[in-house]
Scaffold this motif. Sequence first.
Motif, mmCIF file in Angstrom:
data_model
loop_
_atom_site.group_PDB
_atom_site.id
_atom_site.type_symbol
_atom_site.label_atom_id
_atom_site.label_comp_id
_atom_site.label_asym_id
_atom_site.label_seq_id
_atom_site.Cartn_x
_atom_site.Cartn_y
_atom_site.Cartn_z
ATOM 1 N N TYR A 215 0.785 -1.222 0.000
ATOM 2 C CA TYR A 215 0.000 0.000 0.000
ATOM 3 C C TYR A 215 0.829 1.291 0.000
ATOM 4 C CZ TYR A 215 -3.799 -3.229 0.593
ATOM 5 O OH TYR A 215 -4.666 -4.252 0.401
ATOM 6 N N PRO A 216 1.883 1.409 0.811
ATOM 7 C CA PRO A 216 2.677 2.658 0.713
ATOM 8 C C PRO A 216 3.318 2.835 -0.661
ATOM 9 C CG PRO A 216 3.214 1.495 2.737
ATOM 10 C CD PRO A 216 2.341 0.587 1.943
ATOM 11 N N GLY B 92 13.570 5.534 3.272
ATOM 12 C CA GLY B 92 13.433 4.121 2.927
ATOM 13 C C GLY B 92 12.028 3.726 2.524
ATOM 14 N N ALA B 93 11.195 4.699 2.192
ATOM 15 C CA ALA B 93 9.808 4.396 1.830
ATOM 16 C C ALA B 93 9.702 3.715 0.458
ATOM 17 C CB ALA B 93 8.971 5.664 1.830
ATOM 18 N N LEU B 94 10.733 3.850 -0.353
ATOM 19 C CA LEU B 94 10.669 3.262 -1.688
ATOM 20 C C LEU B 94 11.270 1.866 -1.740
ATOM 21 C CD1 LEU B 94 11.716 6.426 -3.695
ATOM 22 C CD2 LEU B 94 9.422 5.579 -3.266
ATOM 23 N N GLU B 95 11.774 1.372 -0.631
ATOM 24 C CA GLU B 95 12.361 0.036 -0.602
ATOM 25 C C GLU B 95 11.288 -1.000 -0.303
ATOM 26 O OE1 GLU B 95 15.559 -0.057 2.170
ATOM 27 O OE2 GLU B 95 16.569 1.642 1.244
ATOM 28 N N TRP B 96 11.363 -2.101 -1.005
ATOM 29 C CA TRP B 96 10.404 -3.184 -0.792
ATOM 30 C C TRP B 96 11.035 -4.150 0.200
ATOM 31 C CZ3 TRP B 96 5.578 -3.463 -2.850
ATOM 32 C CH2 TRP B 96 4.898 -4.656 -2.655
#
Length: 121
Positions: free
Chosen positions: A62-63, A116-120
Amino acid sequence: MSPYLAFFLFLLAAVGLVGLIVLLNGLLGPRVAASAVKSEPFECGSRPLQQRNVRPLSIKYYPVAILFLLFDLESVLLFIWAVSAGNRELATLSFCSFLFFMGVLTLAFIYLWKEGALEWR
């Protein structure tokens, strides 16, 4: 022929086609009653009233999806800027607003990258 007449003829044809399809489905469709199995609710291969192993859902997706939507809106705003940039009267103003928008967007992207919001994970 007025443009409104063409629109209403198209609307009439669309509504008529939908009505014709519904009518033909009622006349030519199967008349078999639904069995008891088909009338029961179905949920991912198991009966919903049955005890099952309940695990919390992961929200990793979701993010990333929300961030994708936010950054995807950039393309829509860039298209609007490209259209308004052709106007000589608004060229300087539109270019300045484009630079401001891209600056804010770049700062947001750098912040999210550092957090780090773009790291899976």
